[in-house]
Design an enzyme around this catalytic site. Structure first.
Site, PDB file in Angstrom:
ATOM      1  CG  HIS A 160      -5.575   2.009   5.343  1.00 48.22           C
ATOM      2  ND1 HIS A 160      -5.115   2.975   6.208  1.00 48.22           N
ATOM      3  CD2 HIS A 160      -4.565   1.124   5.189  1.00 48.22           C
ATOM      4  CE1 HIS A 160      -3.871   2.675   6.564  1.00 48.22           C
ATOM      5  NE2 HIS A 160      -3.510   1.557   5.958  1.00 48.22           N
ATOM      6  CB  SER A 216       5.808  -1.478  11.859  1.00 51.75           C
ATOM      7  OG  SER A 216       5.359  -0.147  12.103  1.00 51.75           O
ATOM      8  CD  GLU A 237      -3.072  -2.344   7.361  1.00 53.00           C
ATOM      9  OE1 GLU A 237      -2.046  -2.659   6.754  1.00 53.00           O
ATOM     10  OE2 GLU A 237      -3.650  -1.252   7.197  1.00 53.00           O
ATOM     11  CD  GLU A 248      -2.680   5.642   6.757  1.00 49.98           C
ATOM     12  OE1 GLU A 248      -2.706   5.666   5.511  1.00 49.98           O
ATOM     13  OE2 GLU A 248      -1.738   5.154   7.415  1.00 49.98           O
ATOM     14  N   GLY A 290       2.938   2.545  10.731  1.00 48.78           N
ATOM     15  CA  GLY A 290       3.869   3.654  10.549  1.00 48.78           C
ATOM     16  C   GLY A 290       4.588   4.064  11.820  1.00 48.78           C
ATOM     17  N   GLY A 313       3.127  -1.039   4.176  1.00 48.96           N
ATOM     18  CA  GLY A 313       3.119   0.390   3.872  1.00 48.96           C
ATOM     19  C   GLY A 313       4.515   0.858   3.503  1.00 48.96           C
ATOM     20  N   GLY A 314       5.174   1.518   4.452  1.00 49.40           N
ATOM     21  CA  GLY A 314       6.475   2.136   4.196  1.00 49.40           C
ATOM     22  C   GLY A 314       7.481   1.232   3.495  1.00 49.40           C
ATOM     23  CG  ASN A 333      -1.696   1.261   1.414  1.00 55.32           C
ATOM     24  OD1 ASN A 333      -1.759   2.089   0.486  1.00 55.32           O
ATOM     25  ND2 ASN A 333      -2.323   1.442   2.563  1.00 55.32           N
ATOM     26  CD1 TRP A 334       3.235   1.010  -3.040  1.00 51.92           C
ATOM     27  CD2 TRP A 334       3.522   2.389  -4.791  1.00 51.92           C
ATOM     28  NE1 TRP A 334       3.967   0.344  -3.992  1.00 51.92           N
ATOM     29  CE2 TRP A 334       4.153   1.159  -5.074  1.00 51.92           C
ATOM     30  CE3 TRP A 334       3.557   3.407  -5.746  1.00 51.92           C
ATOM     31  CZ2 TRP A 334       4.823   0.931  -6.278  1.00 51.92           C
ATOM     32  CZ3 TRP A 334       4.213   3.179  -6.940  1.00 51.92           C
ATOM     33  CH2 TRP A 334       4.847   1.947  -7.208  1.00 51.92           C
ATOM     34  CE  LYS A 335      -0.024   3.322   4.780  1.00 47.81           C
ATOM     35  NZ  LYS A 335       0.113   3.412   6.225  1.00 47.81           N
TER      36      LYS A 335
HETATM   37  P1  13P Z   1       3.388   0.580   7.574  1.00 45.81           P
HETATM   38  O1  13P Z   1       3.894  -0.726   6.990  1.00 45.81           O
HETATM   39  O2  13P Z   1       4.099   1.779   7.041  1.00 45.81           O
HETATM   40  O3  13P Z   1       3.336   0.518   9.066  1.00 45.81           O
HETATM   41  O4  13P Z   1       1.869   0.734   7.075  1.00 45.81           O
HETATM   42  C1  13P Z   1       0.989  -0.327   7.189  1.00 45.81           C
HETATM   43  C2  13P Z   1      -0.241   0.004   6.430  1.00 45.81           C
HETATM   44  O5  13P Z   1      -0.990   0.897   6.805  1.00 45.81           O
HETATM   45  C3  13P Z   1      -0.533  -0.763   5.212  1.00 45.81           C
HETATM   46  O6  13P Z   1      -1.814  -0.522   4.764  1.00 45.81           O
END
Ligand code: 13P
Length: 248
Positions: free
Chosen positions: A91, A208, A163, A93, A169, A229-230, A9-11
């Site tokens: 998600h 993470s 999640e 967010e 994050g 994510g990251g 997930n690149w956000k």
């Molecule tokens: P991180 O891997 O950056 O913690 O993000 C997880 C995430 O929200 C994937 O959707």
């Protein structure tokens, strides 16, 4: 055997260069665990044309409506036309920053499925909810909202991502046993309505995940891969996480 999935997930990150770097590395990683990339909307056509066909393409959100005067929104049919097979729904967010409640998430989920996309439903508790021993009631309600809107077989041909909000994050990963406990709860909750669907439902862990901690998470019985994510923004790290899923 359940299929394994590693989804990135690149956000609101990435560019055409990153698509090309992932595409180069991804050619070696299309067996053992499915690789899925979810870039921002504007990169979907670039990704659709550059990624090897074995790599799944997904969006990060979808409108609950099929068409109309909804400025800024993108429909499920549009995502399908852009080459998506998957879409992330609910998600944390979106839930916290954009006020998406369980009912709206369920409507989006229904729209995605109705159009033939495979939804990746995100569920998870905040730290305050965990500390108050409310993890199972929060996650249970998030799942039940979808079951109520779509029906008992809502999770056949779907994916759930657990999640924990406190792990996203933050560099703070759930302990493998802690995550496993919630994954087993999720599978049991779905199984109450659809035992066969629950048995083959891929449940991904997100929060993470890094190359260093991926293998021990994926070794857990009910963890079928990750939503990253990251670490998905670094092509080599992302592919290292994929290797951990294949080996685990
Ligand atoms: P991180 O891997 O950056 O913690 O993000 C997880 C995430 O929200 C994937 O959707």
């Amino acid at each position: 055997m359940r299929r394994k999935i590693i989804a990135g997930n690149w956000k609101m990150n990435g560019d055409a260069d990153l698509v090309r770097r992932i595409a180069e590395h991804a050619a070696d990683a299309i067996s053992g665990a499915e690789l899925v990339v979810c870039p921002p909307y504007t990169l979907l056509p670039t990704a659709a044309s550059h990624l090897p066909t074995g790599v799944g393409l997904g969006a990060q959100d979808v409108s609950e409506y099929p068409a109309g005067a909804y400025t800024g929104e993108v429909s499920a049919a549009m995502l399908l036309e852009a080459g998506c097979r998957y879409v992330i729904v609910g998600h944390s967010e979106r839930r916290t920053l954009y006020g998406e409640d369980n009912a709206r998430v369920a409507a989006k989920y229904a729209a995605a499925r109705g159009a033939g996309l495979t939804p990746i439903l995100c569920v998870g508790e905040t730290l305050a909810e965990r500390d108050a021993q409310r993890t199972e009631s929060v996650v249970g309600e998030q799942i039940d909202a979808v079951l109520e809107a779509v029906g008992a077989t809502a999770f056949s041909d779907a994916v759930i991502a657990y999640e924990p909000v406190w792990a996203i994050g933050t560099g703070r990963t759930a302990a493998p046993e802690q995550a496993q406990q919630v994954h087993a709860f999720i599978r049991a909750r779905v199984a109450e309505r659809d035992p066969e669907g629950a048995a083959v439902l891929p449940i991904l862990y997100g929060g993470s995940v890094k190359p260093e901690n991926a293998a021990e998470l994926f070794a857990q019985e009910d963890i079928d891969g990750g939503l990253i994510g990251g670490a998905s923004l670094d092509s080599e790290g992302f592919l290292a996480i994929h290797r951990a899923a294949v080996g685990g």
